[in-house]
Enzyme design. Structure first.
Site, PDB file in Angstrom:
ATOM      1  N   ASP A  25       0.835  -1.202   0.000  1.00  6.89           N
ATOM      2  CA  ASP A  25       0.000   0.000   0.000  1.00  6.89           C
ATOM      3  C   ASP A  25       0.873   1.256   0.000  1.00  6.89           C
ATOM      4  O   ASP A  25       2.003   1.232   0.487  1.00  6.89           O
ATOM      5  CB  ASP A  25      -0.898  -0.036   1.249  1.00  6.89           C
ATOM      6  CG  ASP A  25      -2.085   0.903   1.126  1.00  6.89           C
ATOM      7  OD1 ASP A  25      -2.356   1.399   0.014  1.00  6.89           O
ATOM      8  OD2 ASP A  25      -2.739   1.146   2.162  1.00  6.89           O
ATOM      9  N   HIS A  42       2.345   3.820  -9.084  1.00  8.78           N
ATOM     10  CA  HIS A  42       2.094   2.384  -9.308  1.00  8.78           C
ATOM     11  C   HIS A  42       3.237   1.740 -10.101  1.00  8.78           C
ATOM     12  O   HIS A  42       3.632   0.620  -9.821  1.00  8.78           O
ATOM     13  CB  HIS A  42       0.765   2.184 -10.035  1.00  8.78           C
ATOM     14  CG  HIS A  42      -0.422   2.547  -9.190  1.00  8.78           C
ATOM     15  ND1 HIS A  42      -0.569   2.096  -7.903  1.00  8.78           N
ATOM     16  CD2 HIS A  42      -1.514   3.323  -9.440  1.00  8.78           C
ATOM     17  CE1 HIS A  42      -1.706   2.574  -7.392  1.00  8.78           C
ATOM     18  NE2 HIS A  42      -2.290   3.321  -8.305  1.00  8.78           N
ATOM     19  N   LEU A 136      11.539 -19.720  -4.637  1.00  7.43           N
ATOM     20  CA  LEU A 136      10.512 -18.905  -3.963  1.00  7.43           C
ATOM     21  C   LEU A 136       9.197 -19.093  -4.701  1.00  7.43           C
ATOM     22  O   LEU A 136       9.160 -19.019  -5.938  1.00  7.43           O
ATOM     23  CB  LEU A 136      10.925 -17.415  -4.037  1.00  7.43           C
ATOM     24  CG  LEU A 136       9.896 -16.382  -3.590  1.00  7.43           C
ATOM     25  CD1 LEU A 136       9.721 -16.420  -2.071  1.00  7.43           C
ATOM     26  CD2 LEU A 136      10.317 -14.953  -4.001  1.00  7.43           C
TER      27      LEU A 136
HETATM   28  C1  IPE Z   1      -5.305  -2.721  -0.270  1.00 12.16           C
HETATM   29  O1  IPE Z   1      -5.014  -1.369  -0.390  1.00 12.16           O
HETATM   30  C2  IPE Z   1      -5.206  -3.383  -1.601  1.00 12.16           C
HETATM   31  C3  IPE Z   1      -3.862  -3.467  -2.170  1.00 12.16           C
HETATM   32  C4  IPE Z   1      -2.767  -3.056  -1.626  1.00 12.16           C
HETATM   33  C5  IPE Z   1      -3.804  -4.078  -3.454  1.00 12.16           C
HETATM   34  P1  IPE Z   1      -6.169  -0.278  -0.556  1.00 12.16           P
HETATM   35  O2  IPE Z   1      -5.476   1.026  -0.659  1.00 12.16           O
HETATM   36  O3  IPE Z   1      -7.088  -0.650  -1.652  1.00 12.16           O
HETATM   37  O4  IPE Z   1      -6.939  -0.438   0.825  1.00 12.16           O
HETATM   38  P2  IPE Z   1      -7.903   0.578   1.581  1.00 12.16           P
HETATM   39  O5  IPE Z   1      -8.917   1.068   0.598  1.00 12.16           O
HETATM   40  O6  IPE Z   1      -7.046   1.692   2.084  1.00 12.16           O
HETATM   41  O7  IPE Z   1      -8.495  -0.241   2.695  1.00 12.16           O
HETATM   42  C1  IPE Z   2      -1.489   0.408  -3.371  1.00  8.32           C
HETATM   43  O1  IPE Z   2      -1.320   1.767  -3.404  1.00  8.32           O
HETATM   44  C2  IPE Z   2      -1.715  -0.188  -4.731  1.00  8.32           C
HETATM   45  C3  IPE Z   2      -3.114  -0.568  -4.994  1.00  8.32           C
HETATM   46  C4  IPE Z   2      -4.076  -0.602  -4.123  1.00  8.32           C
HETATM   47  C5  IPE Z   2      -3.432  -0.944  -6.348  1.00  8.32           C
HETATM   48  P1  IPE Z   2      -2.534   2.782  -3.307  1.00  8.32           P
HETATM   49  O2  IPE Z   2      -2.946   3.160  -4.689  1.00  8.32           O
HETATM   50  O3  IPE Z   2      -3.632   2.237  -2.470  1.00  8.32           O
HETATM   51  O4  IPE Z   2      -1.838   3.996  -2.586  1.00  8.32           O
HETATM   52  P2  IPE Z   2      -2.501   5.016  -1.563  1.00  8.32           P
HETATM   53  O5  IPE Z   2      -3.139   4.212  -0.468  1.00  8.32           O
HETATM   54  O6  IPE Z   2      -3.512   5.811  -2.355  1.00  8.32           O
HETATM   55  O7  IPE Z   2      -1.369   5.844  -1.078  1.00  8.32           O
HETATM   56 MG    MG Z   3      -4.114   2.431  -0.510  1.00  7.32          MG
END
Ligand code: IPE
Ligand code: IPE
Ligand code: MG
Length: 247
Positions: A25, A42, A136
């Protein structure tokens, strides 16, 4: 890194998790912090995936599950969703050869149904190419949601006509996407959020959690090792008592 330096920086630990999960995240916040568009975050996140997979091999982690796209992430703006699908395709094209060379066995968990035929083919080919690798096991959780996974498993059981009495924890586990893999021992979440967000909710029933404020693109081998150190300090009781209580 030569073996002596490696051994000094990352000494072997008494306990190793059999299976580590990572909620990757914070790509968006990392991008904002650097004044960049979210999709650059990303992309940087996927580049980091390669580094962390290499670190996982070096740190003797046998199985890793990486949360890349949740069943709820479709709620994001179309441009971001399309960008993420595109980045996945790109990464598969560029990285699979190298991962194969490093002995990584790639697997997918989640539901491939809504993905394009092209992406499905790429994922299937990557899994077939790497299926005999043993360094792995790397599960990529893409369009993955723990609740949806359990529902798919239950539907399977019903379709097979399994009688209610035959339903056990083992049988349900064997119908999940992680069938034949041990439960996750350690779940790492980057970027400081204190929630599970539908990740391995069955398999993580007794997982240890490690949360770091680092955004995913900044999470590196040192950070992974810190998580392993924290895991080594945990006392897992599984509802029982610690050894000290028996004395
Ligand atoms: C969880 O992150 C999903 C992934 C890292 C793929 P999100 O950013 O979607 O989660 P929430 O919305 O903060 O719970
Ligand atoms: C995690 O990063 C990747 C996915 C959920 C696809 P985020 O896109 O959720 O990043 P934040 O939470 O907005 O910083
Ligand atoms: Mg996120």
């Amino acid at each position: 890194m030569n073996a002596a330096v490696e051994a000094e920086l990352y000494p072997l630990l008494p306990k190793y998790p059999a299976h580590v999960g990572i909620i990757m995240d914070g790509n968006g916040r990392w991008a904002r912090q650097h004044g960049l568009p979210r999709l650059v975050g990303h992309r940087t996140g996927v580049e980091n995936l390669r580094r962390v997979l290499r670190a996982a091999v070096e740190l003797h982690i046998p199985i890793i599950t990486l949360y890349a796209f949740s069943t709820e992430n479709w709620k994001r703006p179309l441009e971001e969703v399309q960008g993420l699908l595109h980045i996945l395709g790109d990464a598969l094209e560029k990285e699979v050869g190298e991962l194969h060379k490093n002995g990584v066995q790639l697997r997918h968990i989640g539901d491939l149904t809504p993905l394009s035929e092209n992406l499905k083919r790429q994922i299937r080919e990557a899994m077939t190419l790497t299926q005999h690798n043993t360094q792995l096991i790397a599960n990529i959780a893409f369009n993955y949601g723990g609740r949806q996974e359990i529902i798919r498993a239950v539907r399977d059981l019903i379709q097979q006509g399994v009688s209610p009495d035959a339903v056990t924890e083992e049988l349900l586990s064997a119908h999940l996407d992680t069938a034949n893999l041990p439960d996750v021992d350690l779940i790492i979440r980057t970027s400081g959020e204190l929630r599970v967000s539908n990740f391995l909710i069955w398999q993580g029933a007794y997982a240890e959690y490690y949360i770091t404020p680092k955004y995913w693109p900044d999470f590196d081998k040192d950070e992974l090792y810190k998580a392993l150190l924290a895991f080594n300090q945990r006392e897992r009781r599984y509802g029982g008592l610690s050894d000290v209580e028996y004395q």
